[in-house]
Write an enzyme that holds these catalytic residues in place. Structure first.
Site, short mmCIF file in Angstrom:
data_model
loop_
_atom_site.label_atom_id
_atom_site.label_comp_id
_atom_site.label_asym_id
_atom_site.label_seq_id
_atom_site.Cartn_x
_atom_site.Cartn_y
_atom_site.Cartn_z
CG ASP A 43 -2.01 -1.09 1.13
OD1 ASP A 43 -1.98 -1.90 0.18
OD2 ASP A 43 -2.87 -1.16 2.04
CE LYS A 141 -4.01 -4.36 1.09
NZ LYS A 141 -4.75 -3.29 1.82
CB CYS A 186 -2.26 -3.04 5.12
SG CYS A 186 -3.97 -2.48 4.95
C1 VGL Z 1 -4.85 0.55 5.74
C2 VGL Z 1 -6.43 1.44 7.13
C3 VGL Z 1 -7.38 1.35 6.14
C4 VGL Z 1 -3.42 0.13 5.54
C5 VGL Z 1 -5.79 0.44 4.73
O1 VGL Z 1 -2.96 0.10 4.38
O2 VGL Z 1 -2.75 -0.15 6.55
N1 VGL Z 1 -5.18 1.03 6.92
N2 VGL Z 1 -7.04 0.85 4.94
#
Ligand code: VGL
Ligand code: ZN
Length: 239
Positions: A43, A141, A186
């Site tokens: 991410d 995702k 994540c």
């Molecule tokens: C994430 C919160 C919501 C992450 C993704 O990538 O850690 N955290 N969506």
């Protein structure tokens, strides 16, 4: 120097450090990424760096390090948080709720977030400073409206696979080295699921940054290390 004096110094060194020099040298040996190792870049998107919709403090500062690590790994996979508009993980989808509140959903407790990483928006793109052209796979995702997915392996309903387990297995990859955002969400969920799927999991701590909502960073490290995730630093990797 006499043998007995050398022996005395050796014994003194062991006494001072608690470990013989041979063991110290071994524990400092660097990890050399092999052909069945894979770097996972979690991410690293505009949404998660300062200026994005769910900024992780210092999230952009790890990118040069991740690029450098990328060069040391033959195999690299990436993930991309990829939500629908009105996604169930958004506080705006729940009347009277604000970001960082929680709600009970059919699959358990869900932390609520600001609207973030919406499919097809510039905010959801991988960060433009990421330079790992040989990355093999980008797994998206959280793209189903009623279910979140922190983990790169299994959605938050804990039953829907993303396909990453099959991909890594079929490619014969065995150890997964995690970097990216956010350490306590994540990255942690992905590392724990990697272990459950039978891979070895390493988190390269200085190549991650956390959100740390209500002590979540300390809890994530406790969960990871007790489960058997290995906590390493980029300096431990032969890059
Ligand atoms: C994430 C919160 C919501 C992450 C993704 O990538 O850690 N955290 N969506
Ligand atoms: Zn998300």
């Amino acid at each position: 120097m006499s043998l007995s004096r050398r022996r005395f110094l050796e014994i003194t060194a062991v006494a001072l450090t608690g470990v013989p020099s041979i063991v110290r040298a071994q524990s400092m040996a660097k990890i050399k990424p092999a052909d069945d190792d894979v770097l996972a870049v979690i991410d690293v998107q505009n949404c998660f760096v300062p200026g994005g919709t769910l900024p992780v403090p210092g999230g952009d500062t790890i990118i040069p390090l991740i690029n450098r690590l990328g060069g040391a790994f033959r195999h690299v996979v990436m993930t991309q948080d990829w939500h629908t508009p009105g996604h169930i993980s958004f506080a705006s989808s729940h009347a009277g709720k604000k970001p960082f509140d929680t709600v009970q959903l059919p699959y358990g407790t869900q932390v609520l977030w600001p609207d973030h990483c919406i499919q097809g928006t510039p905010d959801a793109e991988l960060h433009r400073e990421l330079r790992i052209p040989h990355a093999e796979l980008i797994i998206r995702k959280g793209y189903r409206q009623p279910v979140d997915s922190y983990s790169a392996f299994l959605e938050a309903d804990r039953r829907t696979p993303t396909g990453l387990t099959g991909y890594l297995r079929e490619r014969g990859l065995k150890r997964v080295f995690f970097t990216g955002l956010a350490t306590d969400f994540c990255v942690a969920w992905s590392a724990l699921d990697a272990l459950k799927a039978g891979f070895e999991a390493y988190v390269i701590e200085d190549a991650t940054r956390g959100i740390d909502a209500g002590g979540s960073l300390g809890k994530a490290w406790a969960d990871m290390t007790s489960a058997g995730v290995k906590r390493v630093q980029s300096g431990d990797i032969q890059a």
